[in-house]
Write a protein that holds these residues in place. Structure first.
Motif, short mmCIF file in Angstrom:
data_model
loop_
_atom_site.label_atom_id
_atom_site.label_comp_id
_atom_site.label_asym_id
_atom_site.label_seq_id
_atom_site.Cartn_x
_atom_site.Cartn_y
_atom_site.Cartn_z
N ASN A 31 -90.34 -1.96 -18.76
CA ASN A 31 -90.57 -3.39 -18.53
C ASN A 31 -89.77 -3.89 -17.34
O ASN A 31 -90.29 -4.64 -16.50
N GLU A 32 -88.51 -3.50 -17.25
CA GLU A 32 -87.66 -3.94 -16.14
C GLU A 32 -88.19 -3.40 -14.81
O GLU A 32 -88.21 -4.11 -13.81
N ILE A 33 -88.61 -2.15 -14.79
CA ILE A 33 -89.18 -1.57 -13.57
C ILE A 33 -90.45 -2.32 -13.19
O ILE A 33 -90.65 -2.68 -12.02
N ASN A 34 -91.31 -2.58 -14.18
CA ASN A 34 -92.56 -3.31 -13.90
C ASN A 34 -92.29 -4.71 -13.39
O ASN A 34 -92.99 -5.20 -12.50
N GLN A 69 -88.51 -7.04 1.21
CA GLN A 69 -87.18 -7.21 0.62
C GLN A 69 -86.64 -8.62 0.85
O GLN A 69 -85.72 -9.04 0.16
N LEU A 70 -87.20 -9.31 1.83
CA LEU A 70 -86.78 -10.67 2.13
C LEU A 70 -87.73 -11.65 1.46
O LEU A 70 -88.94 -11.48 1.52
N THR A 71 -87.17 -12.65 0.85
CA THR A 71 -87.98 -13.69 0.21
C THR A 71 -88.32 -14.76 1.23
O THR A 71 -87.79 -14.78 2.35
N GLN A 94 -94.37 -7.41 -5.39
CA GLN A 94 -95.77 -7.68 -5.03
C GLN A 94 -96.01 -9.18 -4.88
O GLN A 94 -96.67 -9.60 -3.93
N ASP A 95 -95.48 -9.98 -5.81
CA ASP A 95 -95.63 -11.43 -5.72
C ASP A 95 -95.00 -11.96 -4.44
O ASP A 95 -95.57 -12.81 -3.76
N ASN A 96 -93.80 -11.45 -4.11
CA ASN A 96 -93.12 -11.87 -2.90
C ASN A 96 -93.95 -11.51 -1.67
O ASN A 96 -94.11 -12.32 -0.75
N SER A 97 -94.50 -10.31 -1.65
CA SER A 97 -95.32 -9.88 -0.50
C SER A 97 -96.55 -10.78 -0.36
O SER A 97 -96.93 -11.16 0.74
N GLU A 98 -97.16 -11.11 -1.48
CA GLU A 98 -98.34 -12.00 -1.44
C GLU A 98 -97.96 -13.39 -0.93
O GLU A 98 -98.69 -13.98 -0.14
N THR A 99 -96.81 -13.89 -1.37
CA THR A 99 -96.35 -15.20 -0.91
C THR A 99 -96.11 -15.17 0.59
O THR A 99 -96.57 -16.07 1.32
N LEU A 100 -95.40 -14.16 1.07
CA LEU A 100 -95.12 -14.06 2.51
C LEU A 100 -96.41 -13.96 3.31
O LEU A 100 -96.57 -14.63 4.33
N LEU A 101 -97.34 -13.14 2.83
CA LEU A 101 -98.62 -12.98 3.53
C LEU A 101 -99.40 -14.29 3.54
O LEU A 101 -99.97 -14.68 4.56
N THR A 102 -99.40 -14.99 2.42
CA THR A 102 -100.10 -16.28 2.33
C THR A 102 -99.50 -17.27 3.31
O THR A 102 -100.21 -17.92 4.09
N TYR A 103 -98.18 -17.41 3.30
CA TYR A 103 -97.52 -18.39 4.17
C TYR A 103 -97.69 -18.02 5.64
O TYR A 103 -97.86 -18.89 6.49
#
Length: 163
Positions: free
Chosen positions: A14-17, A96-98, A24-33
């Motif tokens: 669970n922790e790994i997931n 790795q950067l938010t 993945q969420d961070n990458s999607e946010t960065l890509l969206t912005y």
């Protein structure tokens, strides 16, 4: 059957997931912005800001923040625009950067200095608070000339590898 080991295995998975999903969420946010910034720049007719562009961001910010909350107001839309302009190569963005790391880095005009801090975040796993402290303490300015030249070389290699 060892119940403790099963429980530990479930928790570990669970922790790994959670970490994988957060990345993945961070990458999607960065890509969206980044893409929002790109579309704003294109809608404004290029990288140079025009009067029309200011009105456009203000208008869109009002509409979007009504629908989706304050994260999409004029101020953040301006930051997304600057994000795209400052980091024009989408593949060079670091998961790795938010978004908060990147927003903090937008204040740094010198590309080598900005890249130095990006590398520090990645190599030293700096939180946003740690990054802000490093910037405030001007750790880049304390580097010797030779170290700054090495940072420039590393940044050029890093950018080439990212593309």
């Amino acid at each position: 059957m060892n119940y403790y080991e099963q429980v530990e295995s479930l928790i570990k998975n669970n922790e790994i997931n959670k970490k994988v999903h957060a990345l993945q969420d961070n990458s999607e946010t960065l890509l969206t912005y980044w893409n929002v910034g790109k579309l704003i720049v294109e809608a404004q007719g290029g990288k140079k800001r025009a009067k029309y562009g200011d009105c456009l961001i203000k208008e869109w910010g009002c509409k979007l923040s009504e629908k989706y909350g304050k994260n999409y107001g004029k101020s953040n839309l301006n930051k997304m625009r600057k994000f795209y302009i400052t980091f024009p190569i989408v593949d060079a963005l670091r998961p790795q950067l938010t978004w908060t790391h990147y927003r903090t880095l937008l204040t740094i005009k010198n590309e080598n200095e900005r890249n130095y801090y990006i590398n520090r975040v990645i190599l030293d796993n700096l939180s946003v608070r740690d990054l802000r402290r490093e910037i405030k303490n001007k750790s880049f300015d304390r580097l010797s000339y030779a170290d700054k030249e090495n940072v420039k070389i590393i940044n050029n290699i890093d950018t080439t590898l990212s593309i």
